[in-house]
Design a protein around this motif. Sequence first.
Motif, PDB file in Angstrom:
ATOM      1  N   CYS A 124       7.427   3.824  -0.237  1.00 59.41           N
ATOM      2  CA  CYS A 124       6.778   3.681   1.076  1.00 59.41           C
ATOM      3  C   CYS A 124       7.787   3.906   2.196  1.00 59.41           C
ATOM      4  CB  CYS A 124       6.166   2.283   1.226  1.00 59.41           C
ATOM      5  SG  CYS A 124       4.927   1.893  -0.025  1.00 59.41           S
ATOM      6  N   LYS A 136       4.990  -0.615   8.215  1.00 58.25           N
ATOM      7  CA  LYS A 136       5.110  -0.054   6.866  1.00 58.25           C
ATOM      8  C   LYS A 136       3.813   0.639   6.452  1.00 58.25           C
ATOM      9  CE  LYS A 136       5.731  -1.460   2.037  1.00 58.25           C
ATOM     10  NZ  LYS A 136       5.880  -2.612   1.127  1.00 58.25           N
ATOM     11  N   CYS A 138       1.672   1.112   3.619  1.00 61.27           N
ATOM     12  CA  CYS A 138       1.522   0.444   2.331  1.00 61.27           C
ATOM     13  C   CYS A 138       1.030   1.408   1.257  1.00 61.27           C
ATOM     14  CB  CYS A 138       0.560  -0.741   2.450  1.00 61.27           C
ATOM     15  SG  CYS A 138       1.162  -2.048   3.543  1.00 61.27           S
ATOM     16  N   LEU A 139       1.368   1.096   0.024  1.00 57.53           N
ATOM     17  CA  LEU A 139       0.913   1.876  -1.112  1.00 57.53           C
ATOM     18  C   LEU A 139      -0.589   1.676  -1.288  1.00 57.53           C
ATOM     19  CD1 LEU A 139       2.381   3.622  -3.293  1.00 57.53           C
ATOM     20  CD2 LEU A 139       2.320   1.596  -4.765  1.00 57.53           C
ATOM     21  N   ASN A 140      -1.323   2.769  -1.482  1.00 57.32           N
ATOM     22  CA  ASN A 140      -2.773   2.691  -1.593  1.00 57.32           C
ATOM     23  C   ASN A 140      -3.279   2.560  -3.024  1.00 57.32           C
ATOM     24  OD1 ASN A 140      -3.322   2.825   1.172  1.00 57.32           O
ATOM     25  ND2 ASN A 140      -3.165   5.044   1.179  1.00 57.32           N
ATOM     26  N   LYS A 142      -2.013   0.742  -7.176  1.00 60.45           N
ATOM     27  CA  LYS A 142      -1.149  -0.251  -7.797  1.00 60.45           C
ATOM     28  C   LYS A 142       0.212   0.345  -8.129  1.00 60.45           C
ATOM     29  CE  LYS A 142      -4.761  -3.135  -9.851  1.00 60.45           C
ATOM     30  NZ  LYS A 142      -5.316  -3.696 -11.120  1.00 60.45           N
ATOM     31  N   GLU A 143       1.238  -0.451  -7.936  1.00 55.31           N
ATOM     32  CA  GLU A 143       2.593  -0.027  -8.277  1.00 55.31           C
ATOM     33  C   GLU A 143       2.711   0.185  -9.781  1.00 55.31           C
ATOM     34  OE1 GLU A 143       6.550  -1.605  -6.439  1.00 55.31           O
ATOM     35  OE2 GLU A 143       6.104  -2.851  -8.176  1.00 55.31           O
ATOM     36  N   SER A 218       6.121   3.071  -6.142  1.00 51.89           N
ATOM     37  CA  SER A 218       6.756   1.804  -5.782  1.00 51.89           C
ATOM     38  C   SER A 218       6.225   1.294  -4.450  1.00 51.89           C
ATOM     39  CB  SER A 218       8.273   1.978  -5.702  1.00 51.89           C
ATOM     40  OG  SER A 218       8.890   0.846  -5.131  1.00 51.89           O
ATOM     41  N   GLU A 219       6.090  -0.012  -4.348  1.00 49.71           N
ATOM     42  CA  GLU A 219       5.613  -0.649  -3.115  1.00 49.71           C
ATOM     43  C   GLU A 219       6.726  -0.832  -2.088  1.00 49.71           C
ATOM     44  OE1 GLU A 219       3.096  -1.574  -0.644  1.00 49.71           O
ATOM     45  OE2 GLU A 219       2.098  -1.851  -2.571  1.00 49.71           O
ATOM     46  N   SER A 220       7.966  -0.587  -2.463  1.00 46.83           N
ATOM     47  CA  SER A 220       9.112  -0.847  -1.590  1.00 46.83           C
ATOM     48  C   SER A 220       9.152   0.108  -0.399  1.00 46.83           C
ATOM     49  CB  SER A 220      10.420  -0.716  -2.377  1.00 46.83           C
ATOM     50  OG  SER A 220      10.449  -1.619  -3.454  1.00 46.83           O
TER      51      SER A 220
END
Length: 362
Positions: A124, A136, A138-140, A142-143, A218-220
């Motif tokens: 991200c 941020k 965000c991831l749309n 699941k990681e 990755s959600e980072s």
Amino acid sequence: MNERITPFFSVIVPVYNNIKDLKKCIFSIITQSCTDFELIIVDDGSTDGSSELCDWFADKDERIFVVRRNSNGGVACARNEGLTYAKGKYVYYVDGDDWIAKKLLESARKELDKEYSPDIYSFCYVKVMENGRHVKRCLNIKEGLYDKEKLKREVYPGLICKVEKSIQFGIDSGSLCDKIIRRELLEKHYCRDTSLFCAEDSVCSWECIYYADKIFFSESGMYFYNRMSVTSNTKKYHADLFENNKKVAEYLREYLNAGDDVQIQSQINAFEFRGVVRAIQQEINYYHSICYSAKFLKEKCGEETICSHDGLPLQYWLYIFLINHRCFKMLLMWVVFQYGVSFVSRIVKFFISRHILQSDFF
């Protein structure tokens, strides 16, 4: 060119007159906790002192290699030239006015340096706004690791944008700044049209995702997208925005097998429609008169259909009908009306919130 040791990562930084932000960008790369990388800086004809700064860093750090271009060819051209020099197993692009988190490469290597390593490590980015606020993306999804079947099932149906009851943002950002890509994959699916100045990273990003076998999401948030920069492409008026967006849509149709994939075709149609809307909005954002803008946009259009409604929700068909019949005055007036409603709404909300605060105080 001196012989260089083969690194795990090749970090490529296109530079064009980024003197104000370039030092922070390069420092964020050379101070990475993972040191197994080369830094290829492509000076795309800078005239503001960026060239000298690049050379200064190269003299201080043997991992840095500077590629000099005689004239400015654009970011896609600079990225492609940097790729020809890359030796790393994975390639990562960083814009010269942005910066990255210290542990980005270390975090990526933990997933990429495995027996069954993914082709892409996607994470991200964080927008750094003019007021200093960090936002941020965000991831749309699941990681985790996605193989080809999981990509087809969960990513490709909303890769470019989600076309359901309305057109929504896609699963992927369309950016290259939040992806580290296997070099062999990137060498097959780089941006071939270097005349593109908007979404030139998107065509490369989406094509690489479409042809990847495995991707780790990755959600980072580890890339800092500098919206404060005066050199940002988003802060410029582009007279050729309409043509650029049309070329992007045609590019995607050619290289994403759109004719064989109905889901991808409808997403490209949605992207093309939104591109025309952005070109219309740009005219209002830069305070051009409605009459001038309507004539200007009409001259941009040929005789063919501008955009298709195939696969798009019914609510957009009237808008698309007006676009295809060149009713730009009406469309421009609608944009002004929408902006006006939005402005009045913000004013009303401000006074309501102010009244509530005063009431609570007393």
